[in-house]
Write a protein that holds these residues in place. Structure first.
Motif, PDB file in Angstrom:
ATOM      1  N   LEU A 186       0.849  -1.187   0.000  1.00 36.79           N
ATOM      2  CA  LEU A 186       0.000   0.000   0.000  1.00 36.79           C
ATOM      3  C   LEU A 186       0.882   1.232   0.000  1.00 36.79           C
ATOM      4  CD1 LEU A 186      -2.451  -1.214   2.797  1.00 36.79           C
ATOM      5  CD2 LEU A 186      -2.849  -1.298   0.342  1.00 36.79           C
ATOM      6  N   GLY A 187       0.589   2.167  -0.853  1.00 32.36           N
ATOM      7  CA  GLY A 187       1.389   3.382  -0.897  1.00 32.36           C
ATOM      8  C   GLY A 187       0.986   4.261  -2.051  1.00 32.36           C
ATOM      9  N   GLU A 188       1.439   5.500  -2.000  1.00 31.64           N
ATOM     10  CA  GLU A 188       1.116   6.451  -3.050  1.00 31.64           C
ATOM     11  C   GLU A 188       1.880   6.126  -4.329  1.00 31.64           C
ATOM     12  OE1 GLU A 188       1.938  10.342  -1.585  1.00 31.64           O
ATOM     13  OE2 GLU A 188       0.542  10.194   0.099  1.00 31.64           O
ATOM     14  N   THR A 189       1.421   6.716  -5.420  1.00 31.36           N
ATOM     15  CA  THR A 189       2.105   6.545  -6.704  1.00 31.36           C
ATOM     16  C   THR A 189       3.546   7.015  -6.583  1.00 31.36           C
ATOM     17  OG1 THR A 189       0.063   6.847  -7.937  1.00 31.36           O
ATOM     18  CG2 THR A 189       2.113   7.262  -9.115  1.00 31.36           C
ATOM     19  N   GLY A 190       4.467   6.184  -7.078  1.00 28.57           N
ATOM     20  CA  GLY A 190       5.872   6.557  -7.077  1.00 28.57           C
ATOM     21  C   GLY A 190       6.596   6.298  -5.780  1.00 28.57           C
ATOM     22  N   ALA A 191       5.952   5.611  -4.808  1.00 32.77           N
ATOM     23  CA  ALA A 191       6.578   5.398  -3.498  1.00 32.77           C
ATOM     24  C   ALA A 191       7.540   4.211  -3.497  1.00 32.77           C
ATOM     25  CB  ALA A 191       5.508   5.197  -2.433  1.00 32.77           C
ATOM     26  N   GLY A 192       7.654   3.500  -4.619  1.00 34.05           N
ATOM     27  CA  GLY A 192       8.617   2.404  -4.698  1.00 34.05           C
ATOM     28  C   GLY A 192       8.026   1.028  -4.489  1.00 34.05           C
ATOM     29  N   LYS A 193       6.762   0.824  -4.907  1.00 36.58           N
ATOM     30  CA  LYS A 193       6.103  -0.458  -4.657  1.00 36.58           C
ATOM     31  C   LYS A 193       6.768  -1.590  -5.437  1.00 36.58           C
ATOM     32  CE  LYS A 193       1.937   1.320  -5.521  1.00 36.58           C
ATOM     33  NZ  LYS A 193       2.118   2.779  -5.422  1.00 36.58           N
ATOM     34  N   GLU A 194       7.115  -1.353  -6.703  1.00 33.00           N
ATOM     35  CA  GLU A 194       7.765  -2.421  -7.465  1.00 33.00           C
ATOM     36  C   GLU A 194       9.158  -2.717  -6.921  1.00 33.00           C
ATOM     37  OE1 GLU A 194       8.943  -3.815 -12.012  1.00 33.00           O
ATOM     38  OE2 GLU A 194       7.463  -2.209 -11.699  1.00 33.00           O
ATOM     39  N   LEU A 195       9.858  -1.699  -6.427  1.00 38.23           N
ATOM     40  CA  LEU A 195      11.175  -1.902  -5.832  1.00 38.23           C
ATOM     41  C   LEU A 195      11.067  -2.827  -4.616  1.00 38.23           C
ATOM     42  CD1 LEU A 195      13.967  -0.798  -6.596  1.00 38.23           C
ATOM     43  CD2 LEU A 195      13.678   0.945  -4.832  1.00 38.23           C
ATOM     44  N   ALA A 217      14.967  23.879  -2.023  1.00 38.26           N
ATOM     45  CA  ALA A 217      13.698  23.761  -2.751  1.00 38.26           C
ATOM     46  C   ALA A 217      13.210  22.323  -2.731  1.00 38.26           C
ATOM     47  CB  ALA A 217      13.881  24.249  -4.189  1.00 38.26           C
ATOM     48  N   PHE A 218      14.142  21.378  -2.915  1.00 40.39           N
ATOM     49  CA  PHE A 218      13.770  19.964  -2.851  1.00 40.39           C
ATOM     50  C   PHE A 218      13.169  19.616  -1.483  1.00 40.39           C
ATOM     51  CE2 PHE A 218      16.980  18.261  -6.236  1.00 40.39           C
ATOM     52  CZ  PHE A 218      16.180  18.797  -7.235  1.00 40.39           C
ATOM     53  N   LEU A 219      13.784  20.170  -0.425  1.00 44.69           N
ATOM     54  CA  LEU A 219      13.314  19.870   0.925  1.00 44.69           C
ATOM     55  C   LEU A 219      11.983  20.542   1.229  1.00 44.69           C
ATOM     56  CD1 LEU A 219      16.699  20.209   2.824  1.00 44.69           C
ATOM     57  CD2 LEU A 219      15.421  18.096   2.444  1.00 44.69           C
ATOM     58  N   SER A 220      11.694  21.635   0.566  1.00 40.40           N
ATOM     59  CA  SER A 220      10.461  22.380   0.833  1.00 40.40           C
ATOM     60  C   SER A 220       9.272  21.844   0.045  1.00 40.40           C
ATOM     61  CB  SER A 220      10.658  23.862   0.480  1.00 40.40           C
ATOM     62  OG  SER A 220      11.725  24.406   1.210  1.00 40.40           O
ATOM     63  N   TYR A 221       9.536  21.124  -1.032  1.00 30.90           N
ATOM     64  CA  TYR A 221       8.467  20.635  -1.916  1.00 30.90           C
ATOM     65  C   TYR A 221       7.833  19.378  -1.324  1.00 30.90           C
ATOM     66  CZ  TYR A 221       6.256  19.267  -6.363  1.00 30.90           C
ATOM     67  OH  TYR A 221       5.363  18.913  -7.332  1.00 30.90           O
ATOM     68  N   SER A 222       6.531  19.171  -1.574  1.00 28.69           N
ATOM     69  CA  SER A 222       5.813  18.040  -0.965  1.00 28.69           C
ATOM     70  C   SER A 222       5.945  16.732  -1.750  1.00 28.69           C
ATOM     71  CB  SER A 222       4.322  18.383  -0.830  1.00 28.69           C
ATOM     72  OG  SER A 222       3.750  18.598  -2.117  1.00 28.69           O
ATOM     73  N   TRP A 223       6.400  16.759  -2.989  1.00 28.31           N
ATOM     74  CA  TRP A 223       6.615  15.581  -3.832  1.00 28.31           C
ATOM     75  C   TRP A 223       5.404  14.656  -3.891  1.00 28.31           C
ATOM     76  CZ3 TRP A 223      10.488  16.306  -6.890  1.00 28.31           C
ATOM     77  CH2 TRP A 223      11.590  17.055  -6.457  1.00 28.31           C
ATOM     78  N   PRO A 224       4.313  15.117  -4.509  1.00 31.96           N
ATOM     79  CA  PRO A 224       3.128  14.239  -4.630  1.00 31.96           C
ATOM     80  C   PRO A 224       3.400  12.981  -5.456  1.00 31.96           C
ATOM     81  CG  PRO A 224       2.885  16.228  -5.969  1.00 31.96           C
ATOM     82  CD  PRO A 224       4.076  16.447  -5.102  1.00 31.96           C
ATOM     83  N   GLY A 225       4.377  13.057  -6.371  1.00 25.67           N
ATOM     84  CA  GLY A 225       4.743  11.881  -7.164  1.00 25.67           C
ATOM     85  C   GLY A 225       5.841  11.051  -6.538  1.00 25.67           C
ATOM     86  N   ASN A 226       6.266  11.449  -5.326  1.00 26.25           N
ATOM     87  CA  ASN A 226       7.232  10.706  -4.533  1.00 26.25           C
ATOM     88  C   ASN A 226       8.566  10.501  -5.254  1.00 26.25           C
ATOM     89  OD1 ASN A 226       5.771   9.954  -1.934  1.00 26.25           O
ATOM     90  ND2 ASN A 226       4.257   9.415  -3.501  1.00 26.25           N
TER      91      ASN A 226
END
Length: 667
Positions: free
Chosen positions: A374-383, A555-564
């Motif tokens: 279970l996880g959001e898109t791009g969170a590494g499920k296939e990994l 900027a990377f640290l401040s962004y929420s990364w919805p696509g993970n």
């Protein structure tokens, strides 16, 4: 005219005299030369003759009151599940002068409803609680015939074998176990022959199906509780052979090396899920269980599985520890893997939440159980799925991945189950095996399982239950053995409630679930991940890793990364490829990420500020800025120069941004 079998389901009143004449000739062993006797009735008459049933028998035999109470206790779950359906039948047939009955698998009436007048008439032939209506003792009747044939049947008047029962009409349907399809009991509606109605058969069939559905719901809930309570034992006894059985002694799950168990103890194990091991039915008395238990089942191997409501089932632990100590190859892969060959090493990060997730995944990998990621898109499920495969028992087998959301219904069906030659226009000559067959002996990963069409889900459920695949356009069953890992970013429980996902399939898939953290839940891993991508892109593009402007990392640290992680990788690769020099600066940031970065201060090192010996905070501040500048924005190098950890460095930077002491930090 030669005799012909009449195969209709519903008896006809117009055939009553014909059937009466045929019954008389049958008893006299004369040829039956008239039409009208249905095939199911004649077959029953023939069984009655072979069992020497007395056609003049007045009534069915009855069980003593204590025996009836014992049968009701043994069938308590069936009685409870049937009660709503029987009450519904009673309400519908209230004015019809009929009896509504529930019988056990042997034909003994456990429950009976009906008007007092009809009950009184029924008692004359022992059509009452405790009456036994097995074909062998009272001849052709709906209850007994349904038990023998395993199918719904309606028997009317002269079709009965025994004379005194011929004034009755009855319809019955078998109740089958939803788990292994064995017979549990029969639901029956009976009345004097004048109450015959064709709809009665449909009503008892519907009632039986309703009871089966309720039993299935209870089974699924109980098996889910059983597996939840037993999961720790699968880890604890990972080097042994385990058989998990429910309260009725039916095999729910097995794990471990069955061949080693057979070789070590010379056993003939019942490995098929759904098989019942004699003597492990908890409804039996302890004496009966001991008498029925196979000799090969040693008492010390039996471990009850309990929760707050009582005993849920039994864990049969067949020890293989000695054999495993002699041969290291029998150890679960998760335990045998050398420290330097970590199957989960490709999953980058050191945050507490990720480390906890990986630790749970390592324990799960040793179990040959279905896993739902279970996880959001791009969170590494296939990994994670690939890591579970490499760390599991089937690492020598293939890993096959299918995205259920990327294919149409027709393509998905042929991809999963394969097809036979000529199954459709354009089908490959000789047919094509599906992903289940390709993954045999290994792992099948079904990503976006929540996207699977509802009408395809029963086919997947059948493969999981029976371990067989039938290709499209074919009839041949092919046995497959795969470990199934599924993944979704949907809330499947909400999908079940909404009717878009089957509850029974959900519980089959979610034996063990693994919740993967989103990237925003572990911001401390972003720098490590970026450093990993930096080296990866350098190898890909044939150059040295590039330096990051500190403002880019901010900027990377401040962004929420919805696509993970997938979004971070795509963004970083584009920036890496577009950067002309050796530094990746903020001009390459996509607008949404750049906008997020404007909410954080940027570090300017163009004008070094001389240290002020009167202000320790100012000295610390300047030392941090100088270290970052000298490291060209590499936060790991800056932290090492300062002798602090990266996390401490980020904390101090946050404090500097919150209370700037000079012109070098601006908002």
């Amino acid at each position: 005219m030669p005799f012909s079998y009449c195969g209709v389901l519903i008896p006809r009143i117009s055939d009553e005299s014909v059937v009466a004449s045929a019954w008389e000739r049958f008893l006299q062993d004369k040829p039956l030369d008239r039409e009208g006797v249905r095939k199911v009735v004649l077959a029953s008459w023939q069984r009655c003759r072979s069992e020497a049933v007395d056609p003049t028998k007045h009534s069915a035999p009855g069980a003593a009151a204590e025996r009836v109470r014992q049968l009701q206790r043994l069938n308590g779950e069936l009685c409870d599940a049937a009660r709503p359906a029987l009450e519904y039948l009673r309400d519908i047939l209230r004015e019809c002068g009929t009896l509504i009955m529930l019988c056990d698998r042997g034909g003994t009436v456990l429950q009976l409803n009906g008007e007092a007048r009809v009950r009184s008439v029924g008692e004359e032939i022992n059509l009452a609680t405790g009456g036994c209506w097995n074909e062998e003792v009272i001849g052709t009747n709906a209850i007994g015939t349904a038990i023998v044939t395993g199918a719904a049947v309606q028997i009317h008047a002269n079709e009965h074998f025994c004379l005194d029962v011929k004034r009755w009409t009855c319809a019955a349907a078998p109740i089958l176990d939803p788990f292994d399809r064995s017979l549990l009991g029969v639901v029956d509606v009976s009345g004097v022959k004048e109450t015959l109605h064709g709809h009665t058969l449909g009503l008892v069939v519907a009632a039986a199906k309703h009871i089966e559905c309720e039993l299935g719901r209870l089974d699924v809930a109980r098996h889910e509780r059983l597996l939840t309570r037993a999961i720790d034992n699968f880890v604890r006894y990972a080097s042994d052979y385990l058989v998990l059985l429910d309260s009725r002694g039916r095999i729910v799950r097995t794990n471990g090396n069955a061949q080693a168990a057979r070789d070590t103890y010379d056993l003939q194990l019942l490995q098929q899920v759904g098989n019942q091991v004699p003597g492990l039915d908890l409804a039996l008395s302890e004496v009966d269980r001991c008498c029925q238990r196979p000799e090969w089942v040693r008492p010390e191997w039996l471990h009850p599985v309990k929760d707050h409501e009582g005993i849920l089932g039994t864990m049969l632990v067949i020890p293989l520890g000695a054999a495993n100590r002699r041969t290291a190859v029998s150890l679960p892969k998760a335990m045998a893997t050398p420290a330097g060959d970590d199957a989960f090493g490709d999953i980058i990060g050191e945050s507490e939440i990720l480390m906890a997730t990986k630790a749970r995944a390592r324990r799960v990998a040793a179990l040959d159980l279905p896993v739902l990621l279970l996880g959001e898109t791009g969170a590494g499920k296939e990994l994670f799925a690939r890591a579970l495969h490499r760390a599991g028992h089937r690492t020598a087998g293939p890993f096959i991945a299918v995205n259920c959301g990327a294919l149409t219904r027709e393509l998905l069906a042929s991809e999963l189950f394969g097809y036979a030659e000529g199954a459709f226009t354009g089908a490959r000559r000789g047919g094509l095996p599906g992903k289940f067959e390709q993954a045999d002996g290994g792992t099948l990963f079904l990503d976006e399982i929540g996207e699977m069409p509802l009408d395809m889900q029963p086919h997947l459920l059948r493969v999981l239950q029976d371990g067989v695949v039938v290709r499209l356009g074919d009839t041949r069953e092919r046995c497959v053995s795969v470990r199934l890992i599924t993944a979704t970013n949907r809330d499947l429980q909400k999908e079940v409630t909404a009717g878009r996902f089957r509850q029974d399939l959900y519980h089959r898939l979610c034996v063990v679930n693994l919740q993967l953290p989103a990237l925003r839940e572990r911001p401390g891993d972003i720098e490590i991940i970026v450093d990993h991508f930096n080296k990866k892109m350098a190898r890909k593009y044939g150059c040295e890793p590039k330096l990051l402007d500190p403002a880019v990392m901010q900027a990377f640290l401040s962004y929420s990364w919805p696509g993970n992680i997938r979004e971070l990788q795509n963004v970083f690769e584009v920036m890496f490829a577009l950067s002309e020099g050796s530094i990746i600066d903020t001009s390459l940031l996509p607008p949404p990420i750049a906008q997020a970065g404007t909410n954080s201060p940027t570090i300017s090192t163009s004008t070094p500020v001389p240290p002020s010996f009167g202000c320790l905070k100012e000295m610390e501040r300047q030392a941090i800025l100088d270290a970052i500048a000298n490291a060209h924005g590499n936060m790991s190098m800056a932290a090492r120069t300062l002798g602090i950890s990266r996390s401490t460095l980020y904390v101090k930077l946050a404090a500097i941004r919150a209370q700037p002491c000079g012109s070098s930090v601006g908002v």
